[in-house]
Design an enzyme around this catalytic site. Structure first.
Site, PDB file in Angstrom:
ATOM      1  CG  ASP A 206      14.288-112.268  59.895  1.00  0.00           C
ATOM      2  OD1 ASP A 206      14.385-111.326  59.709  1.00  0.00           O
ATOM      3  OD2 ASP A 206      14.823-113.296  59.413  1.00  0.00           O
TER       4      ASP A 206
ATOM      5  CG  ASP B 106      15.827-108.042  57.409  1.00  0.00           C
ATOM      6  OD1 ASP B 106      15.047-108.772  58.365  1.00  0.00           O
ATOM      7  OD2 ASP B 106      16.547-108.558  56.813  1.00  0.00           O
TER       8      ASP B 106
END
Length: 516
Positions: A297, A110
């Site tokens: 992201d 992430d």
């Protein structure tokens, strides 16, 4: 979430499984370390599950109050984007090992957070822990006790526990003495339904809970990678077994075509950069003319942006939405006045304050929480400053300005804006679209580094299920964050799947090129 109204969700019994791509990793002759990613089909059941949990719903309502048009997120510069993340949408995962010998965990890599956490063997009272692998410190010869407490709040869930230290194996690399969080509490249904055990954050240390040194920092510091660069290739082919690949130490030329367009990181924490105009079918929306901020992201599947523009996209692609009474009231009561003010040359950001729906702080309209103080002092703002009306007015200004530039008639503009008031993003979920009309939907484009990056409808529409029971949903979702951090776009897997993304830590920049 808008007006507290919930969109009716069609519950369909779907059976999803990982399209297992064997956990392949290697350090090849080119010095790159490749981690094979697993891919899971988009699971609407996870979304349904997250909506059914009252605590999750309240958390969402509290953290994403944009949906009430009452205020915007991030009143301060320290807005925590991690707290807004919704991992229920996650589709791409990889495997790592923690300890000696390595204990295997499936994690999300992430770029929108910075800590590593995995469930702890001491997680006794959270149901989620019984469905996932758990770290057993007693079985690792390289474990070192820390014990400092830690907690991370996400948009649809939270984890808490304590820090420990151990070796972490990523591919063939072994990162020594890595601090990580042993999660002892994972409340709610969010992590019960999740197809991953934990999260490995690849953001900057500035947003790391406990200021813990991220795994990626230690990879670089310990000389484990050829270059301080990592890159993502996400396979968007739904029929493919291979989910994608994250490459540490550089980029793989086979993953992209052409050249990357690089933009500098403007704010360390997230991989944040400046972005220009957003275009629908090649026409500018006018919202980001003077620049917006964006974050690349990998931990977000969808593409999130300001409600104002997402509503315009919804309208253009025929997505379902919900009606905002405040929005319609602004159009009916102030629509002509707003157009007259814009036509007379009044700055758009001052229009709503001039008609009394917002105050003006010198840079932008504000639905002021301090209005009551002003009222106590002067009494001049009595009955004004309804935050929902202020937000609706600011959206109407952008929409009307956009139409005025196209020389539309007053009647056409009022009708268009009134239609947009019916298309605000759906609450607690995504907006549905007609699967049969995907081929005729317009492209949505983003100007980054002076280049336009377009997404065809086939890329931003997600299909859930197969056959007659299938549904199609928009890959766009709304999230409003106030200046100075916002307006902000979060470019998740919908964007990163179509554009190969390079995270150049050494030069503090992000690069995009068409994925191969």
């Amino acid at each position: 979430m808008i007006m507290g109204t919930e969109m009716k969700t069609i519950g369909v019994a779907l059976f999803f499984s990982f399209l297992l791509f064997p956990f392949v990793f290697s350090e090849s002759k080119d010095g790159l370390v490749r981690i094979g990613l697993k891919k899971m089909k988009y699971d609407q059941n996870n979304r349904i599950a997250s909506r059914l949990d009252p605590k999750v719903r309240e958390s969402l309502k509290a953290s994403m109050n944009k949906y009430n048009l009452g205020s915007t997120l991030g009143d301060s510069e320290e807005t925590d984007i991690v707290a807004l993340k919704n991992y229920m949408d996650a589709q791409y995962f990889g495997d790592i090992g923690v300890g000696t010998p390595p204990q295997k965990f499936t994690v999300i890599f992430d770029t929108g957070s910075s800590n590593l956490w995995v469930p702890s063997a001491k997680c006794y009272f959270s149901v989620a822990c019984f469905f996932h692998s758990k770290y057993k410190a007693s079985q690792s010869s390289t474990y070192k006790k820390n014990g400092t407490s830690a907690a991370i709040q996400y948009g649809t869930g939270a984890i808490s526990g304590y820090f420990s230290q151990d070796n972490v194996k990523v591919g063939d690399l072994v990162v020594k003495n890595q601090d990580f969080i042993e999660a002892t509490k994972e409340p709610g249904v969010t992590f019960v339904a999740a197809k991953f055990d934990g999260i490995l954050g690849l953001g900057f240390q500035e947003i790391s809970v406990g200021h813990s040194v991220p795994v990626w920092y230690n990879m670089v510091k310990q000389g484990l990678v050829k270059e301080p660069v990592f890159s993502f290739w996400l396979n968007r082919n739904p029929q493919a077994d291979e989910g994608g690949e994250i490459v540490f130490g550089g980029v793989d030329p086979k993953h992209y075509t052409g050249k990357h367009t690089y933009v500098p990181v403007t704010r360390k924490g997230y991989w944040q950069f400046s972005m220009g105009e957003v275009l629908i079918d090649g026409k500018g929306t006018g919202f980001c003319e003077k620049e917006c901020s964006a974050i690349a992201d990998s931990g977000t599947s969808l593409l999130a942006g300001p409600t104002t523009v997402i509503t315009m996209i919804n309208h253009a692609i025929g997505a379902s939405g919900v009606v905002s009474k405040e929005c319609k009231a602004v159009v009916q009561q102030y629509g002509k006045t707003i157009m007259d003010l814009l036509s007379s040359g009044v700055q758009p950001k001052k229009v709503c304050s001039q008609i009394g729906l917002c105050t003006f702080d010198g840079t932008r309209g504000v639905s002021m929480g301090i209005e009551s103080v002003v009222h106590e002092i002067s009494g001049r703002l009595s009955g004004l400053g309804d935050p929902a009306m202020c937000s609706a007015c600011e959206m109407a200004v952008v929409w009307m300005q956009h139409q005025l530039r196209q020389n539309q008639t007053q009647e056409r503009i009022l009708n268009y804006v009134d239609e947009l008031c019916d298309r605000l993003p759906s609450p607690m979920g995504e907006s549905g679209v007609d699967c049969t009309k995907v081929s005729s939907m317009p492209s949505v484009s983003f100007s980054i580094g002076g280049k336009v990056f377009s997404l065809p409808a086939e890329q931003y529409i997600l299909k859930v299920g197969e056959g007659p029971a299938s549904q199609c949903i928009s890959g766009f979702t709304a999230m409003d964050i106030a200046p100075p951090l916002g307006p902000l776009w979060i470019l998740g897997d919908v964007f990163m799947g179509y554009y190969h993304t390079v995270f150049d830590y050494g030069n503090a920049r992000v690069g995009f090129a068409k994925a191969a």
